[in-house]
Design a protein around this motif. Structure first.
Motif, PDB file in Angstrom:
ATOM      1  N   MET A 212      -8.206 -13.476  -9.671  1.00 45.93           N
ATOM      2  CA  MET A 212      -7.165 -13.033 -10.592  1.00 45.93           C
ATOM      3  C   MET A 212      -6.858 -11.568 -10.335  1.00 45.93           C
ATOM      4  O   MET A 212      -7.550 -10.891  -9.596  1.00 45.93           O
ATOM      5  N   ALA A 213      -5.815 -11.079 -10.938  1.00 49.44           N
ATOM      6  CA  ALA A 213      -5.454  -9.679 -10.766  1.00 49.44           C
ATOM      7  C   ALA A 213      -6.312  -8.819 -11.658  1.00 49.44           C
ATOM      8  O   ALA A 213      -6.659  -9.182 -12.774  1.00 49.44           O
ATOM      9  N   GLY A 214      -6.659  -7.652 -11.162  1.00 52.93           N
ATOM     10  CA  GLY A 214      -7.452  -6.722 -11.948  1.00 52.93           C
ATOM     11  C   GLY A 214      -6.906  -5.329 -11.827  1.00 52.93           C
ATOM     12  O   GLY A 214      -6.214  -4.985 -10.885  1.00 52.93           O
ATOM     13  N   ALA A 215      -7.242  -4.503 -12.791  1.00 55.45           N
ATOM     14  CA  ALA A 215      -6.819  -3.116 -12.710  1.00 55.45           C
ATOM     15  C   ALA A 215      -7.677  -2.405 -11.680  1.00 55.45           C
ATOM     16  O   ALA A 215      -8.807  -2.777 -11.413  1.00 55.45           O
ATOM     17  N   ALA A 216      -7.127  -1.352 -11.076  1.00 54.52           N
ATOM     18  CA  ALA A 216      -7.852  -0.641 -10.052  1.00 54.52           C
ATOM     19  C   ALA A 216      -7.520   0.832 -10.138  1.00 54.52           C
ATOM     20  O   ALA A 216      -6.466   1.221 -10.620  1.00 54.52           O
ATOM     21  N   SER A 217      -8.434   1.644  -9.644  1.00 55.57           N
ATOM     22  CA  SER A 217      -8.198   3.072  -9.544  1.00 55.57           C
ATOM     23  C   SER A 217      -8.165   3.451  -8.078  1.00 55.57           C
ATOM     24  O   SER A 217      -8.797   2.812  -7.241  1.00 55.57           O
ATOM     25  N   VAL A 218      -7.411   4.491  -7.751  1.00 54.73           N
ATOM     26  CA  VAL A 218      -7.301   4.971  -6.372  1.00 54.73           C
ATOM     27  C   VAL A 218      -7.748   6.426  -6.355  1.00 54.73           C
ATOM     28  O   VAL A 218      -7.144   7.276  -7.019  1.00 54.73           O
ATOM     29  N   LEU A 219      -8.809   6.702  -5.599  1.00 50.73           N
ATOM     30  CA  LEU A 219      -9.338   8.058  -5.530  1.00 50.73           C
ATOM     31  C   LEU A 219      -8.551   8.901  -4.533  1.00 50.73           C
ATOM     32  O   LEU A 219      -7.950   8.373  -3.594  1.00 50.73           O
ATOM     33  N   GLU A 220      -8.566  10.212  -4.755  1.00 49.67           N
ATOM     34  CA  GLU A 220      -7.852  11.142  -3.891  1.00 49.67           C
ATOM     35  C   GLU A 220      -8.775  12.292  -3.499  1.00 49.67           C
ATOM     36  O   GLU A 220      -9.707  12.626  -4.228  1.00 49.67           O
ATOM     37  N   ASP A 221      -8.506  12.878  -2.332  1.00 51.56           N
ATOM     38  CA  ASP A 221      -9.188  14.097  -1.919  1.00 51.56           C
ATOM     39  C   ASP A 221      -8.247  14.878  -1.011  1.00 51.56           C
ATOM     40  O   ASP A 221      -7.046  14.625  -0.974  1.00 51.56           O
ATOM     41  N   GLY A 222      -8.758  15.828  -0.260  1.00 49.07           N
ATOM     42  CA  GLY A 222      -7.913  16.664   0.574  1.00 49.07           C
ATOM     43  C   GLY A 222      -7.741  16.169   1.998  1.00 49.07           C
ATOM     44  O   GLY A 222      -7.190  16.895   2.833  1.00 49.07           O
ATOM     45  N   SER A 223      -8.186  14.962   2.302  1.00 48.19           N
ATOM     46  CA  SER A 223      -8.109  14.435   3.665  1.00 48.19           C
ATOM     47  C   SER A 223      -6.673  14.077   4.039  1.00 48.19           C
ATOM     48  O   SER A 223      -5.799  13.912   3.179  1.00 48.19           O
ATOM     49  N   ALA A 224      -6.443  13.934   5.353  1.00 46.80           N
ATOM     50  CA  ALA A 224      -5.110  13.530   5.832  1.00 46.80           C
ATOM     51  C   ALA A 224      -4.734  12.163   5.284  1.00 46.80           C
ATOM     52  O   ALA A 224      -3.570  11.924   4.928  1.00 46.80           O
ATOM     53  N   LEU A 225      -5.696  11.258   5.220  1.00 47.39           N
ATOM     54  CA  LEU A 225      -5.440   9.926   4.683  1.00 47.39           C
ATOM     55  C   LEU A 225      -4.957  10.001   3.247  1.00 47.39           C
ATOM     56  O   LEU A 225      -3.978   9.349   2.866  1.00 47.39           O
TER      57      LEU A 225
END
Length: 209
Positions: free
Chosen positions: A1-14
């Motif tokens: 099923m669908a679930g909520a998700a979080s997306v982490l960030e940092d200073g990388s090029a990606l």
């Protein structure tokens, strides 16, 4: 099923590429939402015109056909970035570490292969409709008021191409997690538990960060 998700960030090029693409995805999702609102207004005008003036909007169905691809496709990459598409978490949720990222990498690769085929097919479908030498650059048109159909057909390969870019970034993120043994990689949706979802929603309602 669908679930909520979080997306982490940092200073990388990606992560920088992820945030840049997310701005484009957000803009396309906004266009999709505005299209829904525009169809609602068009429906009110058409029904009101038919009931009060016996004059509905000309080509109402034609306009719906033109706008529907905008509603259906423009938000797919945005939803993919947030991990909001339908998926089965029973098996994946039991995994962890490199095993989890390997499964995510493999399934994302399969999706990318499918989407590349859809980009190719939908572009060919658009190309059959578009012709610079034809009136309104279109070899075909809608049934009622003769709207050119190629703009609606162009939306599919455009939206699917953006989704392919998103999938490439996610493959990069999963591959990086596999190689480096990361527990919480950036630029990929991390599935949250029910408790985490509830806490985030409570924080949103209360206005706290």
């Amino acid at each position: 099923m669908a679930g909520a998700a979080s997306v982490l960030e940092d200073g990388s090029a990606l992560s920088r590429l992820d945030r840049g693409l997310f701005r484009l995805e957000t803009f396309l999702a906004l266009l999709s939402g505005l299209a829904v609102f525009a169809l609602m207004i068009l429906a009110v005008i058409s029904v009101g015109g038919r009931n009060f003036f016996n004059s509905p909007v000309p080509g109402y169905v034609d306009w719906i056909e033109q706008v529907m691809p905008l509603i259906a496709f423009m938000g797919v990459a945005y939803t993919q970035r947030l991990g909001g598409h339908i998926r089965m978490d029973i098996f994946v949720g039991a995994l962890g570490g490199r095993a989890l990222w390997l499964v995510e990498f493999f399934t994302t690769l399969l999706i990318l292969a499918l989407m590349l085929l859809l980009v190719w097919g939908s572009w060919a479908h658009f190309d059959r409709s578009f012709d610079l030498g034809s009136p309104m650059w279109s070899r075909d048109s809608s049934m009622d008021i003769g709207l050119p159909i190629w703009p609606a057909k162009l939306l599919a390969p455009v939206a699917f191409s953006v989704l392919c870019l998103r999938l490439v970034l996610q493959l990069w993120g999963y591959g990086r997690a596999i190689v480096l043994g990361l527990s919480e990689p950036v630029a990929v949706p991390l599935v949250e538990s029910a408790a985490e979802i509830a806490a985030r929603e409570a924080a949103t309602v209360s206005g706290s960060d």
